[in-house]
Design an enzyme around this catalytic site. Structure first.
Site, PDB file in Angstrom:
ATOM      1  N   TRP A  30       0.829  -1.218   0.000  1.00  0.00           N
ATOM      2  CA  TRP A  30       0.000   0.000   0.000  1.00  0.00           C
ATOM      3  C   TRP A  30       0.859   1.262   0.000  1.00  0.00           C
ATOM      4  CZ3 TRP A  30      -5.159   1.646   0.285  1.00  0.00           C
ATOM      5  CH2 TRP A  30      -5.336   2.981   0.690  1.00  0.00           C
ATOM      6  N   ASN A  32      -0.071   5.689  -0.034  1.00  0.00           N
ATOM      7  CA  ASN A  32      -1.001   6.803  -0.281  1.00  0.00           C
ATOM      8  C   ASN A  32      -0.244   8.112  -0.396  1.00  0.00           C
ATOM      9  OD1 ASN A  32      -1.288   5.934   2.643  1.00  0.00           O
ATOM     10  ND2 ASN A  32      -2.517   7.761   2.834  1.00  0.00           N
ATOM     11  N   ASP A  33      -0.431   9.078   0.466  1.00  0.00           N
ATOM     12  CA  ASP A  33       0.052  10.448   0.218  1.00  0.00           C
ATOM     13  C   ASP A  33       1.549  10.539  -0.066  1.00  0.00           C
ATOM     14  OD1 ASP A  33      -2.389  10.506   1.512  1.00  0.00           O
ATOM     15  OD2 ASP A  33      -1.724  11.745   3.166  1.00  0.00           O
ATOM     16  N   GLN A  49       3.371   7.717   2.252  1.00  0.00           N
ATOM     17  CA  GLN A  49       2.639   6.894   3.217  1.00  0.00           C
ATOM     18  C   GLN A  49       2.673   5.452   2.733  1.00  0.00           C
ATOM     19  OE1 GLN A  49       0.274   8.272   6.172  1.00  0.00           O
ATOM     20  NE2 GLN A  49       2.374   8.993   5.987  1.00  0.00           N
TER      21      GLN A  49
HETATM   22  N1  DQQ Z   1      -3.586  10.360   4.788  1.00  0.00           N
HETATM   23  C1  DQQ Z   1      -4.488  11.465   4.897  1.00  0.00           C
HETATM   24  C2  DQQ Z   1      -3.742  12.413   5.771  1.00  0.00           C
HETATM   25  C3  DQQ Z   1      -3.065  11.513   6.723  1.00  0.00           C
HETATM   26  C4  DQQ Z   1      -2.670  10.357   5.872  1.00  0.00           C
HETATM   27  C5  DQQ Z   1      -4.842  12.002   3.552  1.00  0.00           C
HETATM   28  C6  DQQ Z   1      -2.724   9.069   6.606  1.00  0.00           C
HETATM   29  O1  DQQ Z   1      -4.545  13.351   6.419  1.00  0.00           O
HETATM   30  O2  DQQ Z   1      -1.952  12.127   7.333  1.00  0.00           O
HETATM   31  O3  DQQ Z   1      -4.959  11.006   2.582  1.00  0.00           O
HETATM   32  O4  DQQ Z   1      -2.251   7.997   5.825  1.00  0.00           O
END
Ligand code: DQQ
Length: 479
Positions: A30, A32-33, A49
């Protein structure tokens, strides 16, 4: 300087045509950000992330990769991991990296298990960003300002310097109002004073949280980008352009940065003076489907930001990505008709087009289409209604929830041509019109032969179109 080895990844997903090949994503699991972007010794560092143990959102770490050219990336060891018994034992959420007089310094959100406590923390590196030491007295900021009327949603610090002072914005929520960005000030990066909300939801929008704020000067304006998390289909990236004087931000224009899957972007200014943006392209399939696939989340091709005279925030992919284009096909001055005039093939393409639309003009581009057109992704522009469409309802036969029809107003001035840029990469489509309308979609092709591209229309002159094949940016270990 981190040397790039010739061979770097095991190819775990050889037959997965949905997996992008020229967009950044980790070797597996996985993501993400984007986090902590910084240019160091000329190299671009991307943190993100990352869950090192699965393809679901859990167990948040910061993954790390480095690039000399914004196109090819080298995977580096995980940069930050939760420490049990500490304020970040539930995860290392998003944040940024700054250069503190030669010391790379990360600001991130530490969360408790269950995410009920979210606090702002710091870490530094003594070995050019490879390993990181957390500040012994974390957190730097341990409570949400009382105006928030809630104690939970408080994250994603973004830090910059002006004169002798450091500033930080943090995303949050005012309980009965909606999203907010809080502004802090510090002389030394350790002691932070809360000042006031930099900006809050202009209309009541309870339940929404503003995440991942970015605040920066662009030309003679200031731009605030926030990720508006409404926990539903209206979750989008918004921007505000305005003035910033005496620590007060006054927006003059508001827009949506991307109308679909691009989320939680982070920006930096590079040594060429460009403001670059990366954003997480979310999945459009079920958790069950992406966990089974073994990977989830993609970064967009980095984009260069600019402003037009109407304070629209414009974006275009960095020109560096053009250096890997192959086998270009070029078409000019074609009057389009209902019958297909242009046919090409490929699921990894970079397409650019400049189009003159008559008053009744309609342009259709089919991508990832089967030969008979029953499977297809449709991009359309309709001059009469001035709408741009990305239709993924028939994009593939895979059982997924990406099947959507985005119909977005895209106004053209009387003498303005429609300019399209389309980055197709397996399951990712970045569609950008005249740099100001961005629709990032997901499709999940399953059959590599469903890769026809067709262009047709009426009352349309294709002034120019280029279609390039795009190769993989990875060199894989043999065996
Ligand atoms: N993802 C959110 C953020 C947070 C992060 C936005 C957590 O607010 O810090 O996608 O994985």
């Amino acid at each position: 300087m981190i040397e790039q080895p010739a061979k770097q990844r095991k190819n775990l997903f050889v037959n997965d045509v949905s997996r992008p090949i020229y967009h950044f994503l980790p070797p597996a699991n996985w993501m993400n950000d984007p986090n902590g972007l910084i240019q160091w010794n000329g190299q671009y560092h991307l943190f993100y992330q990352y869950n090192p143990t699965g393809a679901n959102h859990a167990n948040m770490h910061w993954g790390h990769a480095v690039s000399d050219d914004l196109v090819h990336w080298q995977d580096l060891p995980v940069a930050l991991a939760p420490t049990s018994g500490s304020v970040d034992e539930g995860g290392i959420f998003s944040g940024c990296t700054i250069d503190n007089n030669g010391t790379p310094t990360i600001f991130y959100t530490g969360v408790s298990i269950g995410y009920d406590t979210q606090v702002q923390c710091m870490a530094t590196s003594q070995d050019d960003l490879l390993t990181w030491q957390k500040y012994s007295d974390n957190p730097l900021i341990g409570t949400v300002p009382t105006v928030a009327k809630q104690t939970r949603e408080f994250r994603d610090p973004f830090v910059w310097k002006e004169g002798e002072m450091w500033y930080m914005v943090v995303g949050s929520q005012i309980a009965d109002r909606g999203g907010v960005v809080f502004l802090y000030q510090s002389p030394d990066l350790i002691n932070w004073d809360y000042l006031h909300p930099l900006y809050a939801a202009p209309e009541t929008d309870p339940g929404a949280v503003w995440e991942c704020p970015n605040f920066f000067k662009l030309d003679d304006k200031w731009v605030l980008i926030i990720s508006h998390n409404s926990h539903d289909v209206t979750t989008r990236v918004h921007y505000f352009v305005g003035t910033y004087e005496n620590l007060q931000f006054t927006p003059e224009n508001h827009g949506i940065f991307d109308h679909a899957y691009l989320y939680a972007p982070l920006t930096i200014q590079d040594d060429k003076g460009r403001r670059l943006l990366w954003g997480w392209i979310r999945e459009g399939r079920t958790e069950e489907a992406y966990v089974a696939a073994g990977w989830s989340g993609v970064q967009c091709v980095p984009r260069v930001l600019s402003l037009d005279e109407n304070n629209h925030l414009l974006s275009e992919p960095v020109h560096e990505i053009e250096t890997i284009r192959k086998n270009g096909q070029h078409f000019s001055d074609i009057v389009l008709a209902e019958k297909t005039d242009i046919t090409a093939r490929g699921l990894n393409l970079d397409i650019s087009a400049e189009i003159e639309c008559g008053t009744e003009g309609q342009l259709t581009i089919l991508l990832a289409s089967s030969e008979d057109g029953s499977t297809r992704t449709v991009i359309q522009y309709d001059t009469a209604s001035q709408h741009l469409t990305l239709n993924t309802e028939k994009s593939s036969k895979s059982g997924s929830d990406h099947r959507k029809n985005y119909v977005i107003e895209h106004l053209l001035a009387a003498d303005e041509r429609l300019e399209l840029r389309i980055l197709l990469d397996g399951s990712v489509i970045e569609l950008i019109a005249n740099k100001r309308t961005s629709i990032t979609g997901r499709i999940y092709p399953t059959n590599p032969d469903d890769n026809f591209l067709r262009v047709y229309g009426n009352d349309i002159i294709l002034r120019h179109m280029s279609i390039y094949e795009m190769p993989s940016i990875w060199s894989y270990e043999i065996g």
